[in-house]
Design a protein around this motif. Structure first.
Motif, PDB file in Angstrom:
ATOM      1  N   GLY A   2     -14.811  81.794 -16.726  1.00  0.00           N
ATOM      2  CA  GLY A   2     -15.036  80.229 -16.395  1.00  0.00           C
ATOM      3  C   GLY A   2     -15.080  79.420 -17.724  1.00  0.00           C
ATOM      4  N   SER A   3     -15.321  78.151 -17.318  1.00  0.00           N
ATOM      5  CA  SER A   3     -15.411  77.076 -18.331  1.00  0.00           C
ATOM      6  C   SER A   3     -16.160  75.932 -18.005  1.00  0.00           C
ATOM      7  CB  SER A   3     -14.098  76.696 -18.846  1.00  0.00           C
ATOM      8  OG  SER A   3     -13.265  75.921 -17.864  1.00  0.00           O
ATOM      9  N   TYR A   4     -16.673  75.155 -18.875  1.00  0.00           N
ATOM     10  CA  TYR A   4     -17.306  74.043 -18.870  1.00  0.00           C
ATOM     11  C   TYR A   4     -16.746  72.674 -19.838  1.00  0.00           C
ATOM     12  CZ  TYR A   4     -21.128  70.671 -17.375  1.00  0.00           C
ATOM     13  OH  TYR A   4     -21.697  69.548 -17.137  1.00  0.00           O
ATOM     14  N   THR A   5     -16.272  71.841 -19.410  1.00  0.00           N
ATOM     15  CA  THR A   5     -15.651  70.782 -20.048  1.00  0.00           C
ATOM     16  C   THR A   5     -16.790  69.613 -20.138  1.00  0.00           C
ATOM     17  OG1 THR A   5     -13.466  71.528 -19.741  1.00  0.00           O
ATOM     18  CG2 THR A   5     -13.476  69.504 -20.707  1.00  0.00           C
ATOM     19  N   PHE A   6     -17.143  69.030 -21.256  1.00  0.00           N
ATOM     20  CA  PHE A   6     -17.797  68.171 -21.488  1.00  0.00           C
ATOM     21  C   PHE A   6     -17.389  66.586 -21.350  1.00  0.00           C
ATOM     22  CE2 PHE A   6     -19.637  71.722 -23.364  1.00  0.00           C
ATOM     23  CZ  PHE A   6     -21.304  71.771 -22.872  1.00  0.00           C
ATOM     24  N   HIS A   7     -16.217  66.471 -22.065  1.00  0.00           N
ATOM     25  CA  HIS A   7     -15.635  65.112 -22.298  1.00  0.00           C
ATOM     26  C   HIS A   7     -14.159  65.341 -21.688  1.00  0.00           C
ATOM     27  CE1 HIS A   7     -19.041  63.793 -24.680  1.00  0.00           C
ATOM     28  NE2 HIS A   7     -19.018  65.062 -25.218  1.00  0.00           N
ATOM     29  N   PRO A   8     -13.597  64.182 -21.026  1.00  0.00           N
ATOM     30  CA  PRO A   8     -14.318  62.987 -20.741  1.00  0.00           C
ATOM     31  C   PRO A   8     -15.644  63.052 -19.639  1.00  0.00           C
ATOM     32  CG  PRO A   8     -12.135  62.602 -20.100  1.00  0.00           C
ATOM     33  CD  PRO A   8     -12.076  64.010 -20.654  1.00  0.00           C
ATOM     34  N   ILE A   9     -15.073  63.667 -18.808  1.00  0.00           N
ATOM     35  CA  ILE A   9     -15.990  63.889 -17.846  1.00  0.00           C
ATOM     36  C   ILE A   9     -16.383  65.520 -17.325  1.00  0.00           C
ATOM     37  CG2 ILE A   9     -15.344  61.889 -16.263  1.00  0.00           C
ATOM     38  CD1 ILE A   9     -13.630  63.701 -14.443  1.00  0.00           C
ATOM     39  N   PRO A  10     -17.518  65.676 -17.200  1.00  0.00           N
ATOM     40  CA  PRO A  10     -17.977  67.278 -17.061  1.00  0.00           C
ATOM     41  C   PRO A  10     -17.214  67.887 -15.878  1.00  0.00           C
ATOM     42  CG  PRO A  10     -20.008  65.886 -16.992  1.00  0.00           C
ATOM     43  CD  PRO A  10     -18.753  64.997 -16.926  1.00  0.00           C
ATOM     44  N   ILE A  11     -16.608  68.970 -16.242  1.00  0.00           N
ATOM     45  CA  ILE A  11     -15.786  69.683 -15.356  1.00  0.00           C
ATOM     46  C   ILE A  11     -16.335  71.259 -15.403  1.00  0.00           C
ATOM     47  CG2 ILE A  11     -13.746  70.710 -14.353  1.00  0.00           C
ATOM     48  CD1 ILE A  11     -12.470  68.090 -15.689  1.00  0.00           C
ATOM     49  N   PHE A  12     -16.820  71.785 -14.346  1.00  0.00           N
ATOM     50  CA  PHE A  12     -17.470  73.115 -14.237  1.00  0.00           C
ATOM     51  C   PHE A  12     -16.442  73.972 -13.451  1.00  0.00           C
ATOM     52  CE2 PHE A  12     -19.926  76.407 -11.958  1.00  0.00           C
ATOM     53  CZ  PHE A  12     -20.597  77.084 -13.066  1.00  0.00           C
ATOM     54  N   LYS A  13     -16.127  75.153 -13.997  1.00  0.00           N
ATOM     55  CA  LYS A  13     -15.100  76.008 -13.204  1.00  0.00           C
ATOM     56  C   LYS A  13     -15.467  77.617 -13.559  1.00  0.00           C
ATOM     57  CE  LYS A  13     -10.985  73.369 -13.861  1.00  0.00           C
ATOM     58  NZ  LYS A  13      -9.375  73.395 -14.430  1.00  0.00           N
ATOM     59  N   ILE A  14     -15.573  78.123 -12.582  1.00  0.00           N
ATOM     60  CA  ILE A  14     -15.773  79.902 -12.585  1.00  0.00           C
ATOM     61  C   ILE A  14     -14.966  80.590 -11.369  1.00  0.00           C
ATOM     62  CG2 ILE A  14     -17.743  79.426 -11.175  1.00  0.00           C
ATOM     63  CD1 ILE A  14     -19.149  81.696 -12.674  1.00  0.00           C
TER      64      ILE A  14
END
Length: 821
Positions: free
Chosen positions: A447-459
């Motif tokens: 999975g991943s977690y993107t901080f910018h520009p908006i937080p997106i959590f994927k698993i």
């Protein structure tokens, strides 16, 4: 002066410990260039705390070697070589470097002073044209080491770009004005860990942290993050070289914790995991922080699967083109140095035995942060030197604060990442990976977690193989309550609770699991509800069978009243009509018909007007009727019993028409009371909530009773007077039933209203309005049944008893019998 003495002592300690080593002919730690970058990497790690009575430096090459740090060390060298070979970035400008092995947090100051020195001396806050020989600093790795050395760089605003220090304290620009970093803060890492806990509904966790600035900051951030959430920290402990792991694991077992967050460095994590394997810990979930989640040896450790499932947060594995070739080329050129080569302390590696494959396959954590840190300085220098396509303006005197200003404005693309910093010097780039240690001993990205520009959590949960029974482990102090059951906290932790069902008329709000909220007045709910439902409104409509029956009865009453009025008018001068009260009969009949108006307002939706008209006409005109009956019963007693003994009372009563005065006074008093009460505070619509799923619309009966208490008492007094006077005349002539009729009528009234009072206490619902209207109607019928119908019967069917002679004979007979006593 103190600074110079301290520098001298440190340098002395360093020189005393210099050993002759075989190192590469061209030193890995130094490279000349037009502009110099400093670097601090903990290639070796001091195992344990060092104590000494005198200042001395540590010879890092004698300490424990850290391969992953050595890989980062080589990444900085590669980055500078790549920039120097670039034709677009810093054309015709070469970057040099001086790197030190920063193996100790507190005893590597010689290298720091060497970096910030000017011509061999440290000159803080200087106003001269002399500046530090380095334009920027890359490092250090740990938060504790950074806290120890950062203030020395801050005093002259030398940019310090850390690739591993994630403590929140460095975001305070008033304390660390020239500090930037290319690694995300503890706050960001804890955010991802919290998302994992939330995703798998783990609420009962342990938090193990390295007992230094990095670990303690992580603990503080985690405590703040879970505050107000469903997650509880069942146990926490700081890890150090003296930690008793047996006791630690025993405590976690006692707390029944199945999820353990390990916020520590790789060497501390090794001790913890090895101890867990030795003590045969079973089926736990271990959440690794980014400092050790990509560890190369631990995932392949024998018995690692028995301790449970390891998930982690990590820097994504970004392949940096050309790095492998650089390592192969570097290792191929490795030759033994000349013993005369002059090396400063902590610029020796003793790692000639390492192969290129050892370096390439080492833990790649924090490699891109090193790569991006070097490139950030290069782009800042490119801007300061006003570089064009082919050349740069080398005549510009470069100061560290000029590099800092451009660093803050960084905005360039590097390996598909846009490198930027926020106002605190924290990175606005770089996602984080969520990893799983699979059965093959590899670290797999799930999975991943993107901080910018908006937080997106994927698993991708399907990639996780839960070691043990194959199911997602549960970790809670108390199992969640079923729907509609509130939690009652037991003990210190909010996660430990008992469950209590919410009673009816309440519901459990999803935002507060510890309190049953009351429904609105217009809503209802059964026990154990999570929401409220709108109540149905009920009242007695005009087409209700009960309402129709009462209204038909009222119309019949009016017909009877009209018929009796006509009959009495035609027989106005007969003794029966005169004995019934003469003109008073018509007043009573008229008031009875006016009272019947109230009956119609018990049906339909009750509004303020309806509520007023339910009570005012009835109470007012009924009071007139009662006053007439009280007067009439008194007159009967007066004629037969009082006049003979007290003739003056009879004369005064007759002469001044006291009966009309009494009736008028009682009526006027009642009118004043009713107008005052109902105009100042009229009865309002009332909602009876006795039934759960509906409310009955009616008038506020209790309020009406309280406001009209004096009016009701007045009417009750008149009933009692009538009853008492009429009952006194119970032994009047047998065939003269006037007093008996009034007594019977008053008895019916009392019986009707006592029955009604009983019904409203026993029954609820809209039928109460029908019962109330029926009670009003029956009380009106009681006058007809008990008083007027007997007289109509005599007029119509017993005319021989409706003569003056008949009445005189009755009176004379009673007078003779009364005088004989």
């Amino acid at each position: 002066m103190f600074t110079l003495i301290f520098v001298s002592l440190c340098l002395l300690g360093c020189n005393l410990h210099v050993e002759t080593k075989c190192i590469p002919q061209t030193s890995e730690f130094k490279k000349k260039g037009d502009y110099l970058l400093g670097g601090l990497f903990d290639v070796h790690h001091v195992n344990g705390t060092l104590y000494s009575n005198t200042p001395e430096a540590v010879i890092c090459s004698s300490e424990e070697f850290t391969l992953s740090s050595y890989r980062r060390f080589q990444m900085m060298r590669f980055s500078i070589e790549e920039i120097n070979n670039s034709t677009s970035l810093l054309p015709n400008v070469t970057l040099g470097y001086e790197i030190f092995d920063h193996c100790s947090d507190t005893k590597n100051f010689p290298s720091i002073f060497r970096l910030i020195s000017v011509n061999g001396s440290v000159q803080p806050w200087t106003e001269s044209a002399n500046f530090s020989k380095v334009i920027a600093m890359v490092g250090t790795y740990t938060s504790t080491a950074t806290l120890a050395v950062a203030p020395l760089f801050m005093m002259d605003l030398i940019p310090m770009i850390s690739y591993g220090a994630s403590s929140s304290v460095f975001s305070r620009k008033q304390n660390f004005p020239s500090f930037l970093r290319t690694v995300h803060t503890n706050k960001d890492v804890i955010e991802i860990i919290w998302k994992l806990l939330e995703e798998f509904k783990w609420t009962w966790v342990a938090f193990l942290y390295i007992d230094d600035d990095y670990g303690r900051d992580g603990l503080n951030v985690f405590v703040k993050k879970i505050n107000g959430t469903k997650i509880c920290m069942a146990y926490s402990h700081g890890l150090s070289e003296n930690t008793d792991y047996s006791y630690l694991i025993e405590q976690m077992e006692l707390q029944k914790v199945n999820v353990i967050i390990v916020f520590t460095t790789e060497w501390t994590a090794e001790g913890l995991i090895n101890s867990a394997i030795q003590q045969n810990v079973k089926n736990k979930v271990w959440i690794a922080a980014d400092a050790w989640s990509l560890h190369k040896e631990l995932p392949k450790k024998a018995g690692i699967r028995n301790i449970g499932t390891v998930l982690g947060v990590a820097e994504p594995k970004i392949t940096i083109p050309g790095f492998n070739d650089f390592i192969y080329s570097f290792k191929a050129q490795n030759q033994c140095e000349s013993e005369e080569q002059d090396s400063f302390c902590n610029q020796m590696c003793n790692c000639s035995s390492l192969s290129a494959e050892d370096i390439i396959t080492a833990d790649p954590s924090f490699n891109f942060p090193v790569y991006s840190a070097v490139y950030a300085v290069a782009h800042a220098l490119h801007a300061v030197l006003q570089c064009g396509a082919d050349s740069c303006n080398k005549d510009i005197k470069v100061h560290p604060d000029m590099i800092l200003e451009k660093l803050k404005k960084s905005n360039f693309t590097l390996l598909n990442q846009t490198v930027q910093y926020d106002d605190n010097g924290d990175p606005k780039f770089g996602p984080y990976a969520i990893v799983f240690w699979n059965e093959s001993g590899d670290v797999e990205e799930i999975g991943s977690y993107t901080f910018h520009p908006i937080p997106i959590f994927k698993i991708n949960k399907s990639k996780i193989h839960w070691h043990g029974n194959g199911k997602v482990p549960k970790s809670f102090c108390s199992e969640d309550c079923s729907g509609g059951h509130k939690k009652k906290q037991e003990g210190f932790h909010k996660c430990c609770f008992s469950c209590t069902i919410c009673p009816k008329e309440t519901y459990l709000n999803s935002t507060d699991a510890y309190k049953c909220m009351k429904c609105k007045e217009t809503e209802w709910s059964p026990p154990g509800s999570t929401s409220c439902f709108e109540r149905k409104q009920e009242y007695v409509p005009f087409n209700d069978p009960g309402a129709i029956g009462v209204m038909v009865g009222t119309l019949i009453l009016l017909i009877f009243i009209a018929a009796i009025s006509v009959l009495f008018a035609l027989n106005y001068n007969t003794p029966v009509v005169k004995s019934a009260g003469g003109p008073m009969c018509f007043l009573i009949l008229g008031c009875l018909s006016l009272c019947s108006i109230s009956v119609f307002f018990y049906f339909g939706e009750p509004r303020v007007t309806f509520c007023v008209l339910r009570f005012v006409p009835f109470l007012l005109f009924y009071t007139v009727c009662l006053a007439c009956f009280a007067v009439r019963s008194f007159q009967i007693v007066c004629i037969f019993k009082i006049s003979a003994k007290f003739p003056n009372i009879s004369r005064v009563w007759t002469k001044y028409h006291a009966h009309w005065i009494f009736i008028a006074a009682a009526s006027f008093l009642q009118a004043i009371l009713l107008i005052t009460h109902f105009s100042l505070d009229p009865p309002k619509q009332f909602k009876d909530t006795f039934y759960s799923d509906r409310f009955i619309l009616g008038c506020d009966f209790d309020k009406t009773l309280n406001d009209s208490l004096i009016s009701i008492i007045l009417a009750f007094i008149l009933i009692l007077l009538s009853f008492c006077f009429s009952y006194t005349g119970k032994n009047l002539p047998k065939n003269y039933n006037e007093a008996k009729a009034i007594t019977f009528c008053m008895f019916l009234l009392i019986l009707i209203w006592i029955s009604f009072a009983t019904f409203i206490k026993l029954f609820h619902g809209k039928s109460i309005n029908v019962i109330n209207a029926s009670a009003v109607l029956l009380s009106l019928y009681s006058y007809l049944l008990g008083y007027f119908f007997p007289k109509c019967y005599i007029i119509l069917f017993k005319p021989e008893k409706n003569t003056e002679q008949y009445f005189q004979d009755l009176i004379q007979c009673y007078t003779r019998s009364a005088s004989s006593f």
